[in-house]
Design a protein around this motif. Structure first.
Motif, PDB file in Angstrom:
ATOM      1  N   ARG A   1      25.299  32.451  31.688  1.00  0.00           N
ATOM      2  CA  ARG A   1      26.712  32.036  31.616  1.00  0.00           C
ATOM      3  C   ARG A   1      26.856  30.593  32.089  1.00  0.00           C
ATOM      4  NH1 ARG A   1      29.346  36.702  30.561  1.00  0.00           N
ATOM      5  NH2 ARG A   1      28.348  38.644  31.238  1.00  0.00           N
ATOM      6  N   ASN A   2      28.004  30.015  31.783  1.00  0.00           N
ATOM      7  CA  ASN A   2      28.357  28.648  32.202  1.00  0.00           C
ATOM      8  C   ASN A   2      27.323  27.608  31.759  1.00  0.00           C
ATOM      9  OD1 ASN A   2      30.677  29.631  33.542  1.00  0.00           O
ATOM     10  ND2 ASN A   2      29.429  30.166  35.327  1.00  0.00           N
ATOM     11  N   PRO A   3      27.147  27.341  30.510  1.00  0.00           N
ATOM     12  CA  PRO A   3      27.865  27.948  29.378  1.00  0.00           C
ATOM     13  C   PRO A   3      27.236  29.271  28.955  1.00  0.00           C
ATOM     14  CG  PRO A   3      26.377  26.271  28.570  1.00  0.00           C
ATOM     15  CD  PRO A   3      26.276  26.210  30.069  1.00  0.00           C
ATOM     16  N   SER A   4      28.008  30.053  28.229  1.00  0.00           N
ATOM     17  CA  SER A   4      27.526  31.348  27.756  1.00  0.00           C
ATOM     18  C   SER A   4      26.459  31.138  26.683  1.00  0.00           C
ATOM     19  CB  SER A   4      28.698  32.154  27.194  1.00  0.00           C
ATOM     20  OG  SER A   4      28.285  33.455  26.868  1.00  0.00           O
ATOM     21  N   ARG A   5      25.292  31.710  26.918  1.00  0.00           N
ATOM     22  CA  ARG A   5      24.171  31.442  26.020  1.00  0.00           C
ATOM     23  C   ARG A   5      23.082  32.504  26.189  1.00  0.00           C
ATOM     24  NH1 ARG A   5      23.546  28.669  30.731  1.00  0.00           N
ATOM     25  NH2 ARG A   5      21.426  28.478  31.585  1.00  0.00           N
ATOM     26  N   ILE A   6      22.132  32.492  25.254  1.00  0.00           N
ATOM     27  CA  ILE A   6      20.893  33.247  25.381  1.00  0.00           C
ATOM     28  C   ILE A   6      19.778  32.246  25.626  1.00  0.00           C
ATOM     29  CG2 ILE A   6      19.193  34.656  24.158  1.00  0.00           C
ATOM     30  CD1 ILE A   6      21.573  36.284  24.958  1.00  0.00           C
ATOM     31  N   ASP A   7      19.041  32.446  26.707  1.00  0.00           N
ATOM     32  CA  ASP A   7      17.899  31.597  27.015  1.00  0.00           C
ATOM     33  C   ASP A   7      16.606  32.300  26.600  1.00  0.00           C
ATOM     34  OD1 ASP A   7      19.363  29.568  28.024  1.00  0.00           O
ATOM     35  OD2 ASP A   7      18.682  29.762  30.098  1.00  0.00           O
ATOM     36  N   VAL A   8      15.690  31.545  26.007  1.00  0.00           N
ATOM     37  CA  VAL A   8      14.355  32.044  25.673  1.00  0.00           C
ATOM     38  C   VAL A   8      13.359  31.316  26.565  1.00  0.00           C
ATOM     39  CG1 VAL A   8      12.609  32.319  23.882  1.00  0.00           C
ATOM     40  CG2 VAL A   8      15.035  32.488  23.291  1.00  0.00           C
ATOM     41  N   VAL A   9      12.624  32.082  27.364  1.00  0.00           N
ATOM     42  CA  VAL A   9      11.660  31.510  28.290  1.00  0.00           C
ATOM     43  C   VAL A   9      10.277  32.009  27.920  1.00  0.00           C
ATOM     44  CG1 VAL A   9      10.971  31.285  30.705  1.00  0.00           C
ATOM     45  CG2 VAL A   9      13.399  31.487  30.105  1.00  0.00           C
ATOM     46  N   THR A  10       9.372  31.083  27.614  1.00  0.00           N
ATOM     47  CA  THR A  10       8.009  31.469  27.260  1.00  0.00           C
ATOM     48  C   THR A  10       7.210  31.762  28.519  1.00  0.00           C
ATOM     49  OG1 THR A  10       7.301  29.161  27.211  1.00  0.00           O
ATOM     50  CG2 THR A  10       8.050  30.133  25.141  1.00  0.00           C
ATOM     51  N   ARG A  11       6.244  32.672  28.392  1.00  0.00           N
ATOM     52  CA  ARG A  11       5.579  33.186  29.585  1.00  0.00           C
ATOM     53  C   ARG A  11       4.162  32.677  29.795  1.00  0.00           C
ATOM     54  NH1 ARG A  11       6.766  39.428  30.516  1.00  0.00           N
ATOM     55  NH2 ARG A  11       5.902  38.783  32.516  1.00  0.00           N
TER      56      ARG A  11
ATOM     57  N   GLY B   1      14.434  27.715  25.553  1.00  0.00           N
ATOM     58  CA  GLY B   1      15.295  27.295  24.464  1.00  0.00           C
ATOM     59  C   GLY B   1      16.624  28.005  24.612  1.00  0.00           C
ATOM     60  N   GLU B   2      17.695  27.417  24.087  1.00  0.00           N
ATOM     61  CA  GLU B   2      19.032  27.964  24.296  1.00  0.00           C
ATOM     62  C   GLU B   2      19.720  28.258  22.961  1.00  0.00           C
ATOM     63  OE1 GLU B   2      21.260  25.235  26.638  1.00  0.00           O
ATOM     64  OE2 GLU B   2      19.897  25.343  28.363  1.00  0.00           O
ATOM     65  N   PHE B   3      20.427  29.391  22.930  1.00  0.00           N
ATOM     66  CA  PHE B   3      21.231  29.792  21.777  1.00  0.00           C
ATOM     67  C   PHE B   3      22.624  30.127  22.274  1.00  0.00           C
ATOM     68  CE2 PHE B   3      16.910  30.419  20.476  1.00  0.00           C
ATOM     69  CZ  PHE B   3      16.880  30.195  19.103  1.00  0.00           C
ATOM     70  N   PRO B   4      23.632  29.309  21.939  1.00  0.00           N
ATOM     71  CA  PRO B   4      24.996  29.574  22.423  1.00  0.00           C
ATOM     72  C   PRO B   4      25.557  30.869  21.831  1.00  0.00           C
ATOM     73  CG  PRO B   4      25.000  27.820  20.790  1.00  0.00           C
ATOM     74  CD  PRO B   4      23.576  28.104  21.086  1.00  0.00           C
ATOM     75  N   ILE B   5      26.359  31.568  22.618  1.00  0.00           N
ATOM     76  CA  ILE B   5      26.997  32.806  22.173  1.00  0.00           C
ATOM     77  C   ILE B   5      28.466  32.773  22.589  1.00  0.00           C
ATOM     78  CG2 ILE B   5      24.911  34.219  22.205  1.00  0.00           C
ATOM     79  CD1 ILE B   5      25.730  35.183  24.991  1.00  0.00           C
ATOM     80  N   THR B   6      29.259  33.656  21.984  1.00  0.00           N
ATOM     81  CA  THR B   6      30.696  33.675  22.280  1.00  0.00           C
ATOM     82  C   THR B   6      31.146  34.969  22.939  1.00  0.00           C
ATOM     83  OG1 THR B   6      31.132  34.452  20.038  1.00  0.00           O
ATOM     84  CG2 THR B   6      31.238  32.072  20.411  1.00  0.00           C
ATOM     85  N   ASN B   7      30.420  36.073  22.704  1.00  0.00           N
ATOM     86  CA  ASN B   7      30.820  37.362  23.268  1.00  0.00           C
ATOM     87  C   ASN B   7      29.616  38.291  23.341  1.00  0.00           C
ATOM     88  OD1 ASN B   7      30.509  38.528  20.592  1.00  0.00           O
ATOM     89  ND2 ASN B   7      32.497  37.597  20.106  1.00  0.00           N
ATOM     90  N   SER B   8      29.838  39.496  23.852  1.00  0.00           N
ATOM     91  CA  SER B   8      28.736  40.448  24.037  1.00  0.00           C
ATOM     92  C   SER B   8      28.102  40.861  22.715  1.00  0.00           C
ATOM     93  CB  SER B   8      29.239  41.685  24.780  1.00  0.00           C
ATOM     94  OG  SER B   8      29.638  41.344  26.088  1.00  0.00           O
ATOM     95  N   ARG B   9      28.928  41.042  21.689  1.00  0.00           N
ATOM     96  CA  ARG B   9      28.377  41.415  20.389  1.00  0.00           C
ATOM     97  C   ARG B   9      27.491  40.308  19.844  1.00  0.00           C
ATOM     98  NH1 ARG B   9      31.974  43.151  15.056  1.00  0.00           N
ATOM     99  NH2 ARG B   9      30.191  43.553  13.673  1.00  0.00           N
TER     100      ARG B   9
ATOM    101  N   THR C   1      22.158  37.980  18.680  1.00  0.00           N
ATOM    102  CA  THR C   1      21.264  36.836  18.868  1.00  0.00           C
ATOM    103  C   THR C   1      19.941  37.276  19.474  1.00  0.00           C
ATOM    104  OG1 THR C   1      23.132  35.322  19.123  1.00  0.00           O
ATOM    105  CG2 THR C   1      21.000  34.594  19.979  1.00  0.00           C
ATOM    106  N   ARG C   2      20.012  38.121  20.489  1.00  0.00           N
ATOM    107  CA  ARG C   2      18.793  38.650  21.098  1.00  0.00           C
ATOM    108  C   ARG C   2      17.955  39.389  20.050  1.00  0.00           C
ATOM    109  NH1 ARG C   2      17.572  40.340  26.420  1.00  0.00           N
ATOM    110  NH2 ARG C   2      19.748  39.949  27.009  1.00  0.00           N
ATOM    111  N   ALA C   3      18.630  40.192  19.217  1.00  0.00           N
ATOM    112  CA  ALA C   3      17.923  40.946  18.187  1.00  0.00           C
ATOM    113  C   ALA C   3      17.278  40.019  17.163  1.00  0.00           C
ATOM    114  CB  ALA C   3      18.883  41.913  17.495  1.00  0.00           C
ATOM    115  N   LYS C   4      17.957  38.922  16.812  1.00  0.00           N
ATOM    116  CA  LYS C   4      17.384  37.980  15.847  1.00  0.00           C
ATOM    117  C   LYS C   4      16.112  37.328  16.395  1.00  0.00           C
ATOM    118  CE  LYS C   4      21.436  36.659  13.099  1.00  0.00           C
ATOM    119  NZ  LYS C   4      22.267  35.529  12.635  1.00  0.00           N
ATOM    120  N   ILE C   5      16.134  36.990  17.666  1.00  0.00           N
ATOM    121  CA  ILE C   5      14.959  36.367  18.274  1.00  0.00           C
ATOM    122  C   ILE C   5      13.790  37.350  18.265  1.00  0.00           C
ATOM    123  CG2 ILE C   5      14.012  35.470  20.435  1.00  0.00           C
ATOM    124  CD1 ILE C   5      16.921  34.431  20.992  1.00  0.00           C
ATOM    125  N   GLN C   6      14.040  38.600  18.622  1.00  0.00           N
ATOM    126  CA  GLN C   6      12.967  39.587  18.613  1.00  0.00           C
ATOM    127  C   GLN C   6      12.527  39.915  17.193  1.00  0.00           C
ATOM    128  OE1 GLN C   6      14.423  42.879  21.154  1.00  0.00           O
ATOM    129  NE2 GLN C   6      12.956  42.138  22.674  1.00  0.00           N
TER     130      GLN C   6
END
Length: 632
Positions: A425-435, A34-42, A47-52
């Motif tokens: 990156r390209n596009p800048s995002r957070i990916d969630v990969v289930t294991r 799943g993908e969550f778009p982001i704009t910068n490092s903060r 976003t990573r913290a919200k998912i966890q």
């Protein structure tokens, strides 16, 4: 009510079949992102913290809320993930425990109902209160652990007189708790146990009159060989098989031990059952004035001891028929004095419970059960080893510290290993990969309902803001608090769905040679159909409504923000991400999102289909998807 999407209009059995087929044919090791778009490092860090945070809260509560995710994620970015989780757990345990018995009396008072009122099905109040507490109580962690413990130290309300509406005189002007409230009292005992030690909890369970009724230790009499009478063995058997050591000896990482012939090693035999059956004799209901063994029911106070009916080791016609002492797991209990006193019996029972609680199997057995109920179906050997180490010693020499064990379970790295969260990156995002399979479990149907309601910014029209569902939702879910059909719970911890798991073999990380999926035991053609229809009703109506003992209770969902967004089809991705985070921990695959969007857009084009219907359909499709049914 909104009209369903075309593929949702299939007959219910076909929807069930398609959903289950999707689960079956997907390779177990397939990673879905799943993908969550982001704009910068903060933004990436938050976003990573919200998912966890969503992952963690789905296991530590009855379902994440938007506010809870935001608050915990913010703390995770401020002080680090583990310190933030420790802080959250400590704060939860510091809260006053929400008592089911007390809240029931509050509700009775609000409704103007007497606790022994006849002809209204008064016992149904305890289910209403259970739902209200699960949905609204601030001490969510203790309530969720209490729910887990209720599926280990199991009692059920059928066939045991637990629904009687009356109490009775117990002397000195005092009246016992009405029988129907006894199970609420037992549940509160388990909640208290979440803050004590395993040994203390085991004793509280042993002396609780509801357990005495359920497993027939109440009025358990000593042997009389002339009459062919022997102590009842029911509780003696189940305290070992289900509440402490299990059937076979275990290593501390959960692996089964074998002897020199490669055979499993039983933890106990028939002799040990008989010894414990002799130990658990002489229990009677508490009474202020009566000394009789046969005083009337009192399900609100611990059982007391009637010494003349306790097995004293000396009361057999043939004295050689029983030894003068009892032995529990190799520990010889001290001989009882003459004359026998209640305190001497309590001391002997306490020594026997010490021997049970100190058995080396207890840590891996109980920790496995708790992990299954809180986190995942198949904990790894390393996970179990880490948690059992804490069970055996909390760092201060205390064994079975339940708060320490719960913290060890919920802060272990394996809690988050069901998903890989990566910045791309390209596009800048957070990916969630289930294991995959070993890291997941099927959500309990009851928890799917609590999570849905809590996530929807709910409000209630019931006086006092009570949020309640009645007992009869059990017919849809196959599960309801207080309603376990047997002492073995709703499902067995080692249940495996029939058939082969094609293309997948358990790794060496798993203690056994097999994978277990307990919750699948109550997933069948009937419960799958009814559960999906119930979830459909909630989503497409945006409320749940049930009859109560007095009036009805409607729990309404506040989706105003999403409805406003849905005016523009370009916002469907944002709506899906919101629901994904709250209900799927961020694991909703892009494939599933695309299917949902395509269906909504197709249904919108050229049709009278408004933004409210869009949101309802999106929520419905997401909630019944396999991505949401399986918790990573």
């Amino acid at each position: 009510m909104s009209q369903p999407l075309p593929w949702m209009s299939l007959p219910a059995w076909r929807c069930v079949f398609l959903a289950l087929a999707t689960l079956i044919v997907l390779p177990a090791s397939l990673a879905r992102a799943g993908e969550f778009p982001i704009t910068n490092s903060r933004d990436a860090k938050l976003t990573r913290a919200k998912i966890q945070a969503a992952q963690f809260l789905s296991k530590a509560t009855f379902g994440p809320t938007e506010d809870d995710i935001d608050a915990l994620a913010t703390r995770m970015t401020q002080i680090g993930t583990r310190p933030a989780l420790d802080e959250w757990i400590d704060e939860q345990f510091a809260m006053p425990t929400t008592s089911h018995q007390d809240v029931t009396y509050d509700l009775l008072h609000l409704d103007g109902t007497d606790d022994e009122e006849e002809g209204i099905g008064i016992s149904l109040y305890r289910y209403q209160v259970w739902w209200h507490i699960a949905l609204t109580a601030p001490d969510q962690l203790k309530q969720r652990v209490g729910w887990a413990l209720s599926q280990i130290f199991v009692i059920g309300d059928s066939g045991a007189g637990f629904n009687n509406q009356t109490g009775r005189d117990i002397g000195e002007g005092e009246r016992s708790l009405p029988d129907w409230l006894g199970m609420s009292h037992f549940y509160d005992t388990l909640l208290d146990g979440s803050e004590s030690t395993y040994r203390e909890l085991l004793e509280d369970v042993t002396y609780h009159p509801c357990m005495g009724v359920w497993l027939s230790s109440i009025r358990n009499r000593k042997a009389n060989l002339n009459q062919g009478r022997y102590p009842d063995e029911n509780y003696a058997r189940e305290i070992m098989q289900l509440f402490s050591v299990g059937l076979y000896e275990l290593h501390q990482d959960g692996r089964l031990k074998v002897n020199e012939n490669g055979e499993l090693i039983p933890t106990y035999d028939n002799y040990q059952i008989k010894e414990l059956a002799r130990l658990f004799t002489g229990f009677r209901y508490a009474h202020n004035t009566s000394a009789s063994f046969y005083t009337g029911r009192n399900l609100g106070q611990p059982m007391t001891i009637y010494p003349p009916e306790h097995d004293t080791n000396y009361n057999y016609t043939d004295e050689s028929a029983a030894p003068n002492t009892k032995t529990v797991f190799g520990t010889v209990l001290p001989p009882l004095p003459t004359p026998l006193t209640e305190q001497a019996v309590r001391d002997e029972i306490g020594a026997g419970l010490d021997a049970v609680a100190n058995h080396p199997n207890v840590a891996p057995f109980i920790c496995t059960r708790l992990i299954q109920r809180l986190v995942k179906s198949n904990p790894s050997r390393a996970y179990l080893r880490r948690v059992t180490r804490v069970f055996n010693n909390n760092g201060d020499g205390v064994r079975g510290d339940m708060k320490a064990v719960v913290k060890a379970i919920l802060t272990d790295p394996e809690v988050f290993r069901g998903q890989r969260v990566m910045r791309k990156r390209n596009p800048s995002r957070i990916d969630v990969v289930t294991r995959g399979t070993e890291y997941s479990r099927l959500r309990e149907p009851l928890l799917r309902v609590t999570a849905l309601i809590r996530a929807m910014r709910p409000s209630s029209d019931y006086p006092g803001g009570y949020m309640m569902i009645n007992r009869y939702i059990e017919s849809d879910l196959g599960q309801m608090a207080y309603r376990s059909p047997t002492v073995f719970n709703f499902y067995l911890p080692d249940y495996q769905p029939p058939g082969d798991l094609i293309g997948y073999n358990p790794s060496r990380r798993i203690p056994s040679d097999a994978l277990y999926a307990p919750e699948f035991q109550i997933l069948n053609g009937v419960t799958a159909n009814k559960t999906m229809n119930r979830l459909r009703s909630f989503c497409l109506n945006r409320y749940s409504q049930y009859s109560m003992r007095k009036g009805t209770c409607r729990i309404s969902f506040n989706l105003d923000e999403e409805i406003e967004l849905a005016r523009d089809l370009d916002n469907l991705d944002e709506i899906l991400r919101r629901f994904d985070l709250l209900l799927c921990n961020g694991s909703l695959s892009e494939t599933t999102k695309t299917h949902i969007k395509d269906a909504v857009i197709a249904e919108t084009t050229g049709r009278d289909y408004n933004n409210v219907q869009r949101v309802e359909s999106i929520l419905h499709a997401l909630v019944v998807s396999p991505d949401c049914a399986i918790e990573e």
